[in-house]
Design a protein around this motif. Sequence first.
Motif, short mmCIF file in Angstrom:
data_model
loop_
_atom_site.label_atom_id
_atom_site.label_comp_id
_atom_site.label_asym_id
_atom_site.label_seq_id
_atom_site.Cartn_x
_atom_site.Cartn_y
_atom_site.Cartn_z
N VAL A 496 0.83 -1.21 -0.14
CA VAL A 496 0.02 0.03 0.09
C VAL A 496 0.97 1.33 0.03
O VAL A 496 1.97 1.16 0.45
N GLY A 497 0.38 2.20 -0.51
CA GLY A 497 0.91 3.77 -0.29
C GLY A 497 -0.02 4.42 0.30
O GLY A 497 -1.24 4.50 0.08
N ILE A 498 0.54 5.12 1.35
CA ILE A 498 -0.32 5.99 2.33
C ILE A 498 0.04 7.57 1.99
O ILE A 498 1.39 7.94 1.90
N ALA A 499 -0.89 8.25 1.62
CA ALA A 499 -0.28 9.84 1.32
C ALA A 499 -1.25 10.71 2.01
O ALA A 499 -2.28 10.43 2.04
N PRO A 500 -0.84 11.93 2.33
CA PRO A 500 -1.57 13.07 2.91
C PRO A 500 -2.66 13.77 1.76
O PRO A 500 -2.05 13.78 0.68
N LEU A 501 -3.65 14.17 2.36
CA LEU A 501 -4.64 14.83 1.26
C LEU A 501 -4.82 16.12 1.62
O LEU A 501 -4.47 16.57 2.84
N VAL A 546 -6.50 11.61 4.44
CA VAL A 546 -5.44 10.55 3.87
C VAL A 546 -6.10 9.71 2.72
O VAL A 546 -7.06 9.44 2.72
N ALA A 547 -5.12 9.47 1.64
CA ALA A 547 -5.41 8.61 0.70
C ALA A 547 -4.50 7.36 0.79
O ALA A 547 -3.33 7.46 1.27
#
Length: 682
Positions: A496-501, A546-547
Motif C-alpha cells: 500500500v501507499g499512504i499519502a496526505p490529502l 489521507v489517501a
Amino acid sequence: MGEKTTAAPRCAALVGPYLSGKTTLLESLLFVTGSISRKGTVKEGNTVGDSAPEARARKMSAEISAATTEFLGESWCFLDCPGSVELAREAQQALMVADAAVVVCEPEPAKALILAPLLKFLDDRKIPHLLFINKMDIAPHRVSELLAALQAVSARPLVLRQVPIRTPDKNGVDQVTGYVDLVSERAYQYKPGQPSDLVKMPETVLEREQTARRSMLESLADFDDALLEQLLEDAVPSKDSIYQQLTKDLAADLIVPVLMGAADRDHGVRRLLKALRHEVPDARETAKRLGIVADPSDTVVQVFKTYHQSHTGKLSLARVWGGKLQDGMMLSGHRVGSVARMKGHELAKLAAASPGDVVALGRMDDVATGMLLSASGKAKTATPWPAKPAPLFSLAIDTENRADEVKLTAALHKLVEEDEALTVEHNPDTHEMVLWGQGEIHLQIAIDRLRLKYNLPVKSHRPHVNYKETIRKGVKHHSRFKRQSGGHGQFADIHVGIAPLPRGKGFEFHDEIVGGAVPRQYIPSVEEGVRDYLVRGPLGFPVVDVAVTLTDGQFHSVDSSDMAFKTAARMAMTEAMPSCEPVLLEPIFAVTVTVPTEFTSRVHGLISGRRGQILGFDAKEGWLGWDEVSAQLPQSELHDLIIELRSLTLGVGTFAWKFDHLQELIGRIADKVVEQRLQPAH
C-alpha cells in the motif's frame, strides 16, 4: 375612565429579568383579587408557581406558571415566566399567545440594558406591552433618570403613566408613599394590604406632575392628529379621549405605558390591574394580530407549553382562539383527553372552554408545543412559531446505573418536549450522549428533573472535543498476514501507499492492481480494513485527509479470504502510520458574538484570551447600539464561553457558532491532549 367590556377572558404574560419580582407580582395580583388568602414568597418556596423542586432549590421560577383570577367581573389568566436569561424560551412561548406583556423591572438605571433582548422580541412581533417598575419603595434613583435609561433600550416611546409621591421619613430620607395618575390627575396614598387612599395632590409634586403629563400627551399626539391639534391650541383633552388613545396605541404596539409600585407590599398592583382591564386588547384582537384564519364557528386552540406530570401524564397548555372546546372532541386529528384550568401545578377540570381561555389539555401524546389545532383541521396562522434558540452550552450525560440507559432515552425525549431550548445528540466521534441548552443553570435544572421527576440519577461531564489527526508525509508499506493451523490457513499479502490529502478532503481509497495480483473480490476487504483502522490513529483520534492506494499483493487459492485481507490492511496501517508524521487536528468554529457596542472591546479581549482570531465587527442589523463580532475559535475554548460572555455583558451577550475547519495543533497543548487520550481507561 372609558369603560371597556368584554366577556372573553384575557391573558397577560409577566416577563422580565431574574430577581425583578415577577412571581411576587403574580402573588400580589392573585391576593388583591381574592384568588388566594395568603401570599407565598419565592424565598420560602411556597408561591403558586414554584411547586417544582428544582425551582424551589434555586429560589427561582423554572417554567411557565399559569394562574387564573377575576377582577371587576372579568376573567384573567396570568402567565408567570422565568426571568433567567437561560430560560428565556419559556417567556417567548407565553408571549406568543398573550394579549399583552407586563415587563417587570427594577428601579436601577444600570440594569435597564438587561431588558433589551426582551423588548426587541416584543417589538419584532408587535406584542402590546407595558412596563411595571417594581420595588419603588426602595428606589434609589429619580424616575426621570430611570426612564431615560429604559428609553435607550426601547424602540417604542415610553409613556409614563404615574409620578411617585415622595415623603421624607424620620431620618429625612425620601420614601415613595403614593403616586399621581397622570390621566385622571388624582393623587393616591399607599395603604398596606388595602386599596390606596385618594388624597389631595401635594404641592411638592405639582410641577413634576404637570411636566410629566404634558410629556405623556405629546407622546400620544404623535399618533393622533386630533390630540395634536388640541395641544397646539392649548386645549385640554378629555380624560376619556386620553384613555381611548392609550388603548388604541397599546394594542398597535405604538407606545409602552410605564406604571410603578412595590409588589411585595401590593403597592400599585390594583392600578396595574385597572390599566390592564381598560387598555389591553382581548383574544379576538390578539388572534387577528397573529393572523389566525378560521371559520367563525370552528374550535381553534394553540399549544404553547408542554408538561409531563407523574400523576396526569402529558399536559398541553393551550390558548383557545375560537369556538367551544370540550373534553373528547377531535382537534386536527388528535382527541382531547381532558380539559382543565391550571393554577400553578394544580388542575381544576372544566366542562368546556371558550375563546380567550388558557387550559390544559390532557393525553394528547402526538401534539407538540407551537401547534395550532382546530376541529376542522383547516385553521391557519400567519405568525410562525419562533425558531428554537441555538444551543450554547453542553454536558455529556450518562446514567449512574447502566440498567437505566433505556429509561434515559425516554426521559430525555420528555424533557425536550417540555423545554424547546434543550437538544439531545449522540456524538458519533466521542460516543457520548450530549445534552445542549442555554447555559449551566439551564442544564443543571434539566439534570435535576431527570433525578427528581424521573428517578434517574445521571452523571455529567464536559464533552470531549472532536479532535482528529492526519499525516504530513506519505510512505509505502508491505504487509503479509499468514497463519497456519489445522485445515485451511489464512493468507494475504498487500503493498500500500499512504499519502496526505488537502485539508477537508476526508479519505480516499484507490487500487492499482493489475494482472489479478489481488483478486477483485478481496479489494473491498482491504478498504474495509483500512477504514477500521482510521477510526483510531496513532495519536488516538480518527484519521482524516489521507489517501491509501493498494498497489500490489499476493493471494493463496485456498487460504486467502476476505478476513485475511482485511486483517492485512489493518496490519499495514498500524505498522506504517507512525512513520507518516501524524499530527493532531483541532476543530475551529466560526463564531459570531452579539453584544451592546459598549462591550465590544471586552469581547476582543475575551476571544484573544481563548486562542481565538478576530475577523472583524460590524453594527448588528436591526439592533440600535449593538455589534456583531466575527471570529474563529477552537472548539475546546467554546465550552464555557457563554458563561464568561454573560458575565462581561450584564447577561445580554450571546453568540452563534458553526464548524468551519480543522487546524493543526502542536506544542504543549497538543502533547497534553494526546497524552490524555492515550492514557488507559480506569
